[in-house]
Design an enzyme around this catalytic site. Sequence first.
Site: not given
Ligand SMILES: Cc1ncc(COP(=O)(O)O)c(C=O)c1O
Lengths: 278, 408
Positions: B390, B123, B101
């Site tokens: 992620s 948000e 993020k």
């Molecule tokens: C670690 C992590 N992965 C994925 C996401 C999902 O968001 P996005 O699909 O925008 O990557 C989030 C959202 O809070 C997250 O914290």
Amino acid sequence: MTVARIDARFAALKAEGRPGLVVFVTAGDPDLETSFEVIRALPAAGADVIEIGMPFTDPMADGPAIQAAGLRALANGQTLAKTLGLVRRFRETDQATPLVLMGYYNPIYSYGVPRFLTDAKAAGIDGLIVVDLPTEEDPELCLPALEQDIAFIRLATPTTDDKRLPTVLRHTSGFVYYVSINGITGSAAPDCNAVAAAVARLKRHTELPVAVGFGIRTPEQAAEIGGNADAAVVGSAVVSMIGEAAAEGLTGKPLADRISAFVATLAAGVRGAKRSAA
Amino acid sequence: MAMAPAQTPNSYREGPDEHGHFGIYGGRFVAETLMPLILDLEKAYEDACKDPSFRAELDYFLEHYVGRPSPLYFAERLTDHFGGAKIYLKREELNHTGAHKINNCMGQILLAKRMGKKRIIAETGAGQHGVATATVAARFGLPCTIYMGKTDIERQSPNVFRMKLLGAEVVPVTSGSQTLKDAMNEALRDWVTQVEDTFYIIGTVAGPHPYPAMVRDFQAVIGNEAKAQMLKTEGRLPDTLVACVGGGSNAIGLFYPFLDDKEVAIDAVEAAGLGLESGKHAASLAKGRPGVLHGNRTYLLQDDDGQIIEAHSISAGLDYPGIGPEHSWLHDIGRVNFVSATDQEALDAFQLCAKLEGIIPALESSHALAHVARIAPDLPKDHIILVNLSGRGDKDIFTVATALGAKL
Ligand SMILES: Cc1ncc(COP(=O)(O)O)c(C=O)c1O
């Protein structure tokens, strides 16, 4: 009728030399029958134009009062089809009062734009206010609506500067809705002098009547704002009162009577307004 | 319902058009009050893209503050365990604040500064985006308000406290389903009220144009690095990319630089919650249809009347009834293959990764790992899977403990 019904009403108001009262209520709030009673009684109580809110789960430009009204209606099974049914019933006994549907695009998109316009016109709708369709998205609904002779009423706001105004006004018909504050419905009252200046600015760009809304709650405010515009819009104050009455267990005609009594005081307000606007 | 034509474009990387459309998706479905701001933002972003000093400043902070590049790691033990494809993890969980993020937040705060904005709002669902936003707001000395659903505040309490420590005000959102979509409604309401000085840092590739494109561009650092790292390590591109999708920012960040590499297969994993047939999931592509919410047209979970249906996922970051518009387009034209994983599959993958690799993944990322667990065993040993890890799962230990019946 459609656009013509709105034009005729504003022409009549002009002839009377007073501003109009536009009243907003949410369709199906708190239930379908009660909301029909409320809307049917509005013209006699003094509403010159009626805005009927189409409930949506995610009303991102609305404050708590109208959010709650939408959720009450949805909880009781309100749908866009039922809202159009409500309009049809209203039109059986009232051919003169302009009706404007107000809401968000997704329920309309889901219903299907061509079918929606056909059904809305057949039901007796004169205009649309769709909060999340700015002029950049005109091909979605605005242009098809105009083709059907349904007015597309645009919101102009304090952030709409002189450069942008012509774009915003380009496909607007019926009237222009001036949102008197940057904010959501049900916020603080607008400053009267600022509103007067804003209406004057709009009038330099358009011949259309200007209705002013957001934050008008009392007969005094309706009179004051109305004095500077062609109409004053009252929404959250009426809708909050419906919510309170419903919470007390009122429905049907008793609830409608209470709302009518309040709307009558607002109507007396605009009828006593001193015109300062041209 | 109109569907995008199933033609293959010359490039998958040309969108959006000047109106912010990816096929029929995207656009600018916002109230008039916001429209002038969104046009300003679009122009400011275009100017920033043309200004080498903006990119240089962003690169500086990505390297020295975020800790980029993030490693590309060969997950040897997971690979051995599945006995098939070779698994690499792109370690976004090692970034400052523990997820991808912050890549986006850093880009947007530098833009906010450039535009002279005085106040930041955002948000958040899982709280990862809220923490990342609060972090950059602290670093650049701007006051910051974070909107978070009351339900999410309860299940992500460590992140709520983190945001407060960082000086942010956390506003509980009690409207609607009290999760991410309602937090976004409330942030939009704040924005229309305080338009003059406020910059809204949207946390995923959703919202009105230019957000989906801008957030993608800021997240594309993931795929750009991974591509170079893979070429260096393996001398070739991966065969399959895998990422989880909530709004879709970590996924598009990894995918975007590979979209025109036709030999690379791309799998995106939606949250199937209690199962796709249970009605309690967040799989907008599998079970939704096109609609308009939060400024763009995209696939949404909705009922017959066009009312938005509440999503469900064990992972707060995937608990959203929509998906970024570019993903809807990539779905319709068939460039990205969308699959899903349930809460249980994600929990299993969460534990497996912790035990075998010594990495506690975020529950969101665990959905991507769950899909890998399904496909890796049957793929040949020379097949390379690149997974976007992620985020890290420290924030999730309470949720996982509850799910496993453990008492903390
Ligand atoms: C670690 C992590 N992965 C994925 C996401 C999902 O968001 P996005 O699909 O925008 O990557 C989030 C959202 O809070 C997250 O914290």
